[in-house]
Design an enzyme around this catalytic site. Structure first.
Site, PDB file in Angstrom:
ATOM      1  N   CYS A  29      66.292  63.896  43.880  1.00  0.00           N
ATOM      2  CA  CYS A  29      66.397  64.537  42.562  1.00  0.00           C
ATOM      3  C   CYS A  29      65.256  65.497  42.263  1.00  0.00           C
ATOM      4  CB  CYS A  29      66.497  63.487  41.461  1.00  0.00           C
ATOM      5  SG  CYS A  29      64.953  62.569  41.149  1.00  0.00           S
TER       6      CYS A  29
ATOM      7  N   HIS B  43      48.839  72.535  51.941  1.00  0.00           N
ATOM      8  CA  HIS B  43      49.648  71.435  52.471  1.00  0.00           C
ATOM      9  C   HIS B  43      49.952  70.365  51.428  1.00  0.00           C
ATOM     10  CE1 HIS B  43      47.914  72.659  56.633  1.00  0.00           C
ATOM     11  NE2 HIS B  43      48.969  73.368  56.314  1.00  0.00           N
TER      12      HIS B  43
ATOM     13  N   SER C  89      37.440  74.182  59.557  1.00  0.00           N
ATOM     14  CA  SER C  89      38.799  74.190  60.100  1.00  0.00           C
ATOM     15  C   SER C  89      38.776  74.650  61.550  1.00  0.00           C
ATOM     16  CB  SER C  89      39.712  75.111  59.287  1.00  0.00           C
ATOM     17  OG  SER C  89      41.002  75.181  59.875  1.00  0.00           O
ATOM     18  N   SER C  90      39.501  73.953  62.396  1.00  0.00           N
ATOM     19  CA  SER C  90      39.631  74.377  63.796  1.00  0.00           C
ATOM     20  C   SER C  90      40.604  75.530  63.935  1.00  0.00           C
ATOM     21  CB  SER C  90      40.112  73.206  64.648  1.00  0.00           C
ATOM     22  OG  SER C  90      41.438  72.835  64.269  1.00  0.00           O
TER      23      SER C  90
END
Length: 299
Positions: free
Chosen positions: A146, A135, A235-236
Site C-alpha cells: 500500500c 540509499h 567511500s570506496s
C-alpha cells in the site's frame, strides 16, 4: 575565516599519489560551493562497520538482495530477525567528529549540499540540513503493497511483542543494520505485516539489486551541477550509484577530492586523495579554516 584560491583540475588517466596533507580540502572548502558525498567510512568511528576494505563486512556477509526479499517469506524472516537484533545497536549509534565537521562546514555556508550513501541518519543527527539519502534510511519502513510508511522504532516495538524472549548473540554487526545470525538462531522468528493493509514491510532503503529512485538521482545531479567541487568522504566508490556523480563532476571540469584511507574506484578522477582517518582529517581542515566543529549539540 581565511579564504583560499580556487583549485583547478585537468583530467588524467593516472590517479594522484595518496597524501596525508588535508590542505587541498581546506583550499576547496575555503572558497565555498563544495558538494559532499559520503560513504560508510565516515560512520566507522561511530561503531558502524564498513562494507569494504580490511575487515569490511563483505568479506564474511552477503547483503540481502531485493529479489530475494520479495520472493521468499523465509528470506524475509531471516532478514527481519537479523535486522531487528542489529537495530538495537545500530539505532544507538551517534555522530562522530566527521559528521560534526560536515555539519560545521554547512553551517558556515561552505557547502551546496550533502549526499550520503549511508542509511544510518547520522548526518541529520549531527544537525546537517537537506541531506540527500541516496540509499534511504533504516529508521523508516515502507509497505510494498500500500506504500504506507512508518518509523523503525514503532516496528521494533511490534517485533518485540511478537518475539518475546528473542535474545540471540550475534557474531558481528553489519553496515546495513543487520546482525550475523545462523538459521538456527533465526528459528521461527515472527515477521509482522503492515498494520494498515497486512502487506509486506521493507526497510525504506535501497537493497542490492534495487534501483535508486530516479527523482533522487536527478536531485543529486542537480547538486553536482551547482557545485564548484566534489568532496568524497569515506567511500570506496565501488558501486555506480556514487561513482557516477564523481564522473559527472570530472566531466564538467570540477575538482574531485577524496578522503579515504584506501584506494578507491574514483581515484583517477580526483585531484587528490588524502589517506587519513576521517575524523582526524576533517577536524584538521576545520582548524585550518578557524571553524569550531562542536558548535552545535548533537542528537
Amino acid at each position: 575565516m581565511r579564504m583560499r584560491p580556487t583549485l583547478s583540475w585537468t583530467p588524467s588517466e593516472d590517479p594522484p599519489p595518496a597524501t596525508t596533507d588535508p590542505g587541498p580540502v581546506a583550499d576547496a572548502l575555503g572558497t565555498g560551493g563544495v558538494l559532499v558525498l559520503t560513504g560508510a567510512g565516515i560512520s566507522t568511528e561511530s561503531g558502524i562497520p564498513a562494507y569494504r576494505g580490511e575487515g569490511g563486512s563483505l568479506t564474511r556477509h552477503t547483503p540481502m538482495t531485493y529479489q530475494d526479499f520479495t520472493a521468499s517469506a523465509q528470506a524475509r524472516r531471516r532478514y527481519w530477525a537479523r535486522s531487528h537484533l542489529g537495530w538495537r545497536t545500530f539505532g544507538r549509534a551517534r555522530p562522530n567528529a566527521g559528521h560534526r565537521a560536515v555539519e560545521a562546514f554547512g553551517r558556515h555556508g561552505l557547502l551546496t549540499g550533502v549526499i550520503t550513501q549511508n542509511v544510518d541518519g547520522l548526518h541529520q543527527a549531527a544537525g546537517s540540513d537537506g541531506v540527500v539519502e541516496l540509499h534511504g534510511n533504516l529508521a523508516r519502513v515502507v509497505c510494498l503493497d500500500c506504500g504506507d510508511t512508518g518509523s523503525r522504532d514503532g516496528l521494533a516495538r511490534r517485533l518485540e511483542e511478537a518475539n518475546r524472549g528473542f535474545e540471540p548473540v550475534a557474531a558481528a554487526m553489519n553496515p546495513d543494520g543487520d546482525a550475523d545470525l545462523t538459521d538456527r538462531q533465526v528459528g521461527d522468528f515472527r515477521v509482522v505485516p503492515c498494520a494498515r493493509c497486512g502487506g509486506i514491510l521493507k526497510p525504506d532503503v535501497v537493497f542490492f539489486g534495487e534501483s535508486v529512485p530516479a527523482r533522487r538521482v536527478e536531485r543529486c545531479r542537480e547538486l553536482v551541477g551547482e557545485a564548484t567541487a566534489l568532496l568524497v568522504l569515506g567511500s570506496s566508490l565501488t558501486v555506480m550509484s556514487g561513482l557516477r556523480f564523481v564522473r559527472e563532476a570530472a566531466r564538467a571540469g570540477k575538482p574531485v577530492l577524496i578522503v579515504n584511507q584506501e584506494p578507491t574506484r574514483g581515484d583517477r578522477y580526483a585531484v587528490t586523495r588524502i589517506a587519513l582517518p576521517l575524523g582526524a582529517a576533517l577536524t584538521a581542515v576545520a582548524e585550518r579554516l578557524d571553524i569550531p566543529v562542536d558548535g552545535r549539540p548533537t542528537a
